[in-house]
Design a protein around this motif. Structure first.
Motif, mmCIF file in Angstrom:
data_model
loop_
_atom_site.group_PDB
_atom_site.id
_atom_site.type_symbol
_atom_site.label_atom_id
_atom_site.label_comp_id
_atom_site.label_asym_id
_atom_site.label_seq_id
_atom_site.Cartn_x
_atom_site.Cartn_y
_atom_site.Cartn_z
ATOM 1 N N THR A 145 0.844 -1.197 0.000
ATOM 2 C CA THR A 145 0.000 0.000 0.000
ATOM 3 C C THR A 145 0.885 1.255 0.000
ATOM 4 O O THR A 145 0.639 2.212 -0.742
ATOM 5 N N ALA A 146 1.945 1.221 0.810
ATOM 6 C CA ALA A 146 2.851 2.376 0.878
ATOM 7 C C ALA A 146 3.559 2.576 -0.464
ATOM 8 O O ALA A 146 3.718 3.704 -0.930
ATOM 9 N N LYS A 147 3.953 1.458 -1.119
ATOM 10 C CA LYS A 147 4.660 1.581 -2.406
ATOM 11 C C LYS A 147 3.749 2.207 -3.476
ATOM 12 O O LYS A 147 4.171 3.091 -4.220
ATOM 13 N N LEU A 181 2.451 9.530 -5.684
ATOM 14 C CA LEU A 181 3.011 10.838 -5.326
ATOM 15 C C LEU A 181 4.056 11.293 -6.352
ATOM 16 O O LEU A 181 4.201 12.481 -6.610
ATOM 17 N N LYS A 182 4.757 10.322 -6.921
ATOM 18 C CA LYS A 182 5.775 10.657 -7.939
ATOM 19 C C LYS A 182 5.128 10.952 -9.291
ATOM 20 O O LYS A 182 5.802 11.119 -10.300
#
Ligand code: PMP
Ligand code: GLU
Length: 389
Positions: free
Chosen positions: A19-21, A27-28
């Motif tokens: 999920t964080a990845k 975001l990128k």
């Protein structure tokens, strides 16, 4: 510097990591659609937020009783009485920093070194690691897709040994969404009661249930079941309050809740003061916000299940609860990590591999994301599968 053997044995949480990845890729500026989320996408309802703001402004910002404020424990007892037909005293309740923390505390309180804990598979990724952290040995009890991933009494009997300390029940389940009905529960209760096995009933997805199914608390089955069961629940999933970190347990006796309380006294102390006030507001106010979320989840589930079952080489059982679809990818002849990695890299769709849930033949897709993104992500998945030989 050396790392303790206890921590060396523990794996990172793949649900949190993936999920964080996916969030980081977004975001990128990468156009990723994530089916990884283990949390509702809805905002926390405004009346719940306001109660926390009021608590902060009113100076409710100090330590509270370590196991939770009395008025919240009382509201939790009322919830258990009204929703689950369970009668607990406030002294049997411990409020913690999320249901994950409640579960961690229970394993620490009931496991001795070498004790066995039966975990039905597929299982939520943290159970095995929490048992190991408590010095226990996870004993995996496989279920069958054809049995809707539910534990059958005869199979349960076979894995019980003299060292069995506890059994974990998770209905509705993460990752399968299966919901145990009364007769399913009575079947396994017979075995557990005969063998006096402690039951840890994780009911965090209780409210997220579809098709008019009804959630039944294991402890409500009988006096004997009550006497063996820790009932765990929390605010995260029902009220979209994952970041607030409020979960709770009800123990079958004051002695057991006090044991958990002692552990909490010397580890975290109280859960966040104003988050407890917000939890109180959530439990005591109108439950319309929960019904609205459930109805939206049900629409998304129906769409996702129909689409998946029309795709080449993958299929799924329709989940009756929670917000996950556990999808069978065995016909693609790819392992779940390989499948998930290629899907993310080639089609920019994030899913969670089934291997850490005990099933490498499956992947988990969450429908806790808006319908537009669900449509877009499933289109990509469909096209990606069609393009493979
Ligand atoms: N149990 C299950 C099955 C879950 O999926 C989760 C989600 N993280 C939890 C417990 C813990 O939830 P929380 O700590 O946010 O209350
Ligand atoms: N329970 C959720 C999940 O399975 C949240 C992440 C976690 O705590 O593991 O995705």
């Amino acid at each position: 510097m050396k790392i303790s053997r206890r921590i060396e044995k523990v794996k990172e949480s793949p649900t949190l990591a993936i999920t964080a990845k996916a969030k980081e890729m977004k975001l990128k500026g990468e156009d990723v659609i994530s089916f990884g989320a283990g949390e509702p996408d809805f905002d926390t309802p405004p009346h719940i937020k306001s109660s926390a703001i009021k608590a902060i402004e009113g100076g409710f910002t100090k330590y509270t009783a370590s196991s939770g404020i009395p008025e919240l424990k009382k509201a939790i007892c009322e919830k258990f009485r009204n929703d689950n037909g369970l009668s607990y005293e406030p002294s049997q309740i411990v409020v913690s920093c999320g249901a994950k923390h409640s579960l961690y505390n229970i394993f620490q309180a009931v496991c001795d070194e070498g004790d066995e804990v039966i975990i039905p598979s597929p299982y939520w990724v943290s159970y095995t690691e929490m048992v190991k952290l408590a010095g226990g040995i996870p004993v995996i009890l496989d279920t069958k897709q054809g049995d809707e991933f539910k534990v059958k009494p005869d199979f349960l009997k076979k894995v019980i040994t003299k060292k069995t300390a506890a059994f974990i029940l998770n209905s509705p389940s993460n990752p399968t969404g299966c919901v145990y009905n009364r007769s399913d529960l009575e079947g396994i209760a017979g075995v557990l009661i005969n063998n006096k096995i402690t039951v840890i009933s994780d009911e965090i997805y209780e409210k997220l249930i579809y098709d008019g199914e009804k959630h039944i608390s294991f402890a409500s089955l009988s006096k004997e079941a009550y006497g063996l069961t820790f009932t765990v629940n929390g605010m995260s999933k029902s009220y979209s309050m994952t970041g607030w970190r409020i979960g709770y347990l009800a123990a079958p006796s004051k002695e057991l809740s006090a044991a958990v309380g002692r552990l909490q006294d010397h580890s975290t102390s109280n859960p966040v003061s104003f988050a407890q006030k917000a939890a109180l507001e959530a439990l005591k106010s109108d439950q319309k916000c929960v019904a609205e979320m459930v109805s939206e989840f049900e629409k998304r589930r129906d769409y996702m299940v129909d689409r998946i079952n029309s795709m080449k080489g993958i299929s799924c059982v329709k989940p009756k609860g929670a917000f996950y679809v556990f999808c069978d990818i065995s016909k693609t002849e790819m392992g779940s990590f390989d499948f998930s990695k290629k899907l993310l890299e080639e089609a920019k769709v994030a899913v969670i591999p089934g291997e850490p849930f005990g099933w490498d033949t499956h992947i988990r897709l969450s429908f806790a994301t808006g319908l537009d993104d669900i449509k877009k992500g499933l289109d990509r998945l469909d096209n990606w599968l069609k393009a493979r030989k």
